[in-house]
Design a protein around this motif. Structure first.
Motif, PDB file in Angstrom:
ATOM      1  N   ASP A 295      -5.680  -0.661  -4.746  1.00  0.00           N
ATOM      2  CA  ASP A 295      -5.116  -1.195  -3.503  1.00  0.00           C
ATOM      3  C   ASP A 295      -6.048  -2.251  -2.923  1.00  0.00           C
ATOM      4  O   ASP A 295      -7.026  -1.928  -2.260  1.00  0.00           O
ATOM      5  CB  ASP A 295      -4.883  -0.077  -2.493  1.00  0.00           C
ATOM      6  CG  ASP A 295      -4.041  -0.554  -1.302  1.00  0.00           C
ATOM      7  OD1 ASP A 295      -3.662  -1.742  -1.290  1.00  0.00           O
ATOM      8  OD2 ASP A 295      -3.763   0.261  -0.402  1.00  0.00           O
ATOM      9  N   GLU A 296      -5.748  -3.496  -3.184  1.00  0.00           N
ATOM     10  CA  GLU A 296      -6.569  -4.619  -2.727  1.00  0.00           C
ATOM     11  C   GLU A 296      -8.065  -4.356  -2.915  1.00  0.00           C
ATOM     12  O   GLU A 296      -8.830  -4.348  -1.955  1.00  0.00           O
ATOM     13  CB  GLU A 296      -6.281  -4.922  -1.246  1.00  0.00           C
ATOM     14  CG  GLU A 296      -4.826  -5.290  -1.008  1.00  0.00           C
ATOM     15  CD  GLU A 296      -4.630  -5.995   0.331  1.00  0.00           C
ATOM     16  OE1 GLU A 296      -5.579  -6.638   0.808  1.00  0.00           O
ATOM     17  OE2 GLU A 296      -3.516  -5.892   0.883  1.00  0.00           O
TER      18      GLU A 296
ATOM     19  N   SER B 208       0.836  -1.206   0.000  1.00  0.00           N
ATOM     20  CA  SER B 208       0.000   0.000   0.000  1.00  0.00           C
ATOM     21  C   SER B 208       0.865   1.248   0.000  1.00  0.00           C
ATOM     22  O   SER B 208       0.573   2.219  -0.708  1.00  0.00           O
ATOM     23  CB  SER B 208      -0.899   0.036   1.238  1.00  0.00           C
ATOM     24  OG  SER B 208      -1.791  -1.040   1.211  1.00  0.00           O
TER      25      SER B 208
HETATM   26 MG   LIG Z   1      -2.132  -2.754   2.177  1.00  0.00          MG
END
Ligand SMILES: [Mg+2]
Ligand SMILES: Nc1ncnc2c1ncn2[C@@H]1O[C@H](COP(=O)(O)OP(=O)(O)O)[C@@H](O)[C@H]1O
Lengths: 220, 253
Positions: free
Chosen positions: B174-175, B46
């Motif tokens: 991000d995910e 991240s």
């Molecule tokens: Mg992360």
């Protein structure tokens, strides 16, 4: 003539007091609201000014409203800055309740999840635009009940202005009762009028809840 | 201009209170490429993604978005102003794990507001754009509702449409499926697969091995803030150079 008909005869005094109270209240909460939002924005930007503002807000919270009104009306005139009573009263209301609005919004700002702000930054919003379009609307939706309470405090604080000679509703009632020696009916009428204004405010604030409800901010 | 990489990261390092989270990261993402970023939790994925659009400011190193350095004005030799920063960030799109939609705006307003406020697009044009993008992610019928009424998968598709509305040079994910119920993951991955088919440049932090294998052009593996493997998926998943990646892949199935 009954005491109640004396109040009726004196209605023009009371109505002009009512009018001044409504006018002062409306102008001061609009001013205070804008001042509160402005202070929140400056707090958001940080730096020395934010630090000073925190001090200012804390001072206002420690100060009884009447003392501030005295200070602006009598204190400043001693320093050569003479304002008429209505101007001083309006200014006191705006400053005092502006600080409270700022404090209400700041409290809510502290617990606003950062995600929506990061998203705005990532999309290229400028800080001022983020404040206006992303932060402020969410804070207003989140603080509706607190703002509603503050409006009622502000309404009641206008009655202190009687003491610095503003001829608002409380001053008008006091004048009527002192002239005709009928304190009970005069003040009962005034209580009913304050109650009526409060009831309208509460209705408006609760109606404003539909905005929050539609957006999932409230679930009652 | 057009053959400049969409994203170039050079010698990027970042610490949080003395703890080094990213170390000497180099990564080039060419136009039209999909790069998947894998790694266990806490490895710095991240942070790396957030350094690309300067949501985190790196301690050293530089990032270029389609040739333009972010965070630093190279012509004038000084840090970027807020305005320059906003304009550069507007060239990237970001999709967050937790959606981060703007809850006070309708779905359509969520998509239209950035073009209006950031690019100065006329409102009617932005609304049309929003309608068209919402159709594209399969949410044409949700334009007028507020985000809290949507499922996670729907929220994430709105977030994708919202980012697309700025026509970014690169989409950063991000995910994007980590916060979703398992049965909602597919609809979001499908939208992302479509985007890659249309030639969008994407950097995707993900735990979806199947997606990384099928869609990526490059797979990058982060371990303790270092890129320890960078390879096309055919090689990454069958014959990785590092023992660490082999162990990571074994644990997946
Ligand atoms: Mg992360
Ligand atoms: N804002 C922050 N402040 C302090 N530490 C942070 C912050 N953000 C991330 N970290 C730390 O940096 C490391 C990498 O985090 P992150 O990039 O979120 O990893 P990943 O996305 O791979 O799980 C973690 O140890 C995390 O605790």
């Amino acid at each position: 003539m009954s005491e109640w008909s004396i109040v009726w005869e004196a209605r023009s005094t009371i109505l002009s007091g009512l009018w001044l109270t409504c006018w002062l209240f409306t102008a001061s909460i609009l001013g205070a609201f804008m001042l509160g939002c402005l202070m929140l924005y400056l707090l958001e930007r940080g730096g020395a000014l934010a630090w000073l503002l925190r001090g200012f807000i804390n001072t206002m919270r420690a100060l009884p409203f009447l003392v501030l009104a005295y200070l602006l009306y009598y204190g400043l005139s001693q320093l050569g800055l003479r304002m008429n009573a209505v101007t001083a009263g309006l200014l006191a209301m705006i400053i005092y309740h502006g600080a409270y609005f700022a404090e209400i919004l700041r409290g809510s700002r502290l617990v606003l999840p950062p995600g929506s702000i990061e998203a705005a930054q990532a999309h290229g919003f400028m800080p001022g635009s983020i404040f206006l379009h992303i932060i402020l609307p969410q804070l207003l939706l989140r603080t509706r009940p607190l703002i509603g309470n503050q409006l009622i405090y502000a309404l009641k604080d206008t009655s202190f202005l009687a003491i610095i000679t503003v001829q608002e509703l409380t001053a008008a009632a006091n004048a009527v009762q002192a002239t005709y020696f009928i304190p009970m009916p005069a003040f009962v009428v005034v209580i009913l009028l304050y109650w009526a204004i409060t009831a309208c405010l509460e209705l408006a604030v609760s109606k404003a809840g539909i905005f929050g409800k539609a957006r999932g901010f409230e679930n009652v | 201009m057009s053959d400049l990489p969409a994203v170039e990261i050079r010698k990027l390092s970042k610490s949080f209170s003395g703890v080094e989270v990213l170390r000497d990261i180099d990564l080039t993402v060419n136009k039209g490429e999909v790069v998947s970023v894998l790694g266990s939790s806490g490895s710095g994925k991240s942070t790396m993604l957030r350094c690309i659009n300067w949501l985190e400011e790196p301690d050293s190193g530089s990032v270029f978005i389609a040739g333009q350095r972010i965070g630093y004005n190279s012509d004038k030799q000084r840090p970027m102003t807020n305005r320059e920063m906003a304009a550069t960030r507007a060239r990237t799109g970001m999709v967050f794990q937790s959606f981060n939609l703007w809850p006070h705006l309708t779905v359509s307003q969520n998509v239209a507001i950035s073009p209006i406020k950031v690019k100065g697009m006329p409102k009617a044009q932005a609304r049309d754009l929003a309608t068209q993008l919402l159709e594209k992610v399969g949410l044409g019928d949700k334009a007028e509702v507020y985000p809290f009424t949507l499922s996670g998968g729907q929220k994430q598709r709105v977030a994708i449409a919202r980012a697309l509305a700025m026509s970014p040079e690169v989409m950063l994910f991000d995910e994007p499926t980590s916060a979703l119920d398992p049965e909602r993951v597919g609809e979001v991955l499908q939208v992302m697969r479509d985007l890659s088919g249309e030639g969008y440049t994407m950097v995707v932090v993900t735990h979806e091995m199947e997606f990384a294998r099928m869609v990526s052009d490059q797979v990058v593996f982060l371990d303790k803030g270092l890129i320890i493997e960078k390879a096309p998926p055919e090689i990454f998943f069958t014959n990785p150079a590092s023992e660490r990646v082999r162990r990571f892949l074994d644990r997946q199935d």
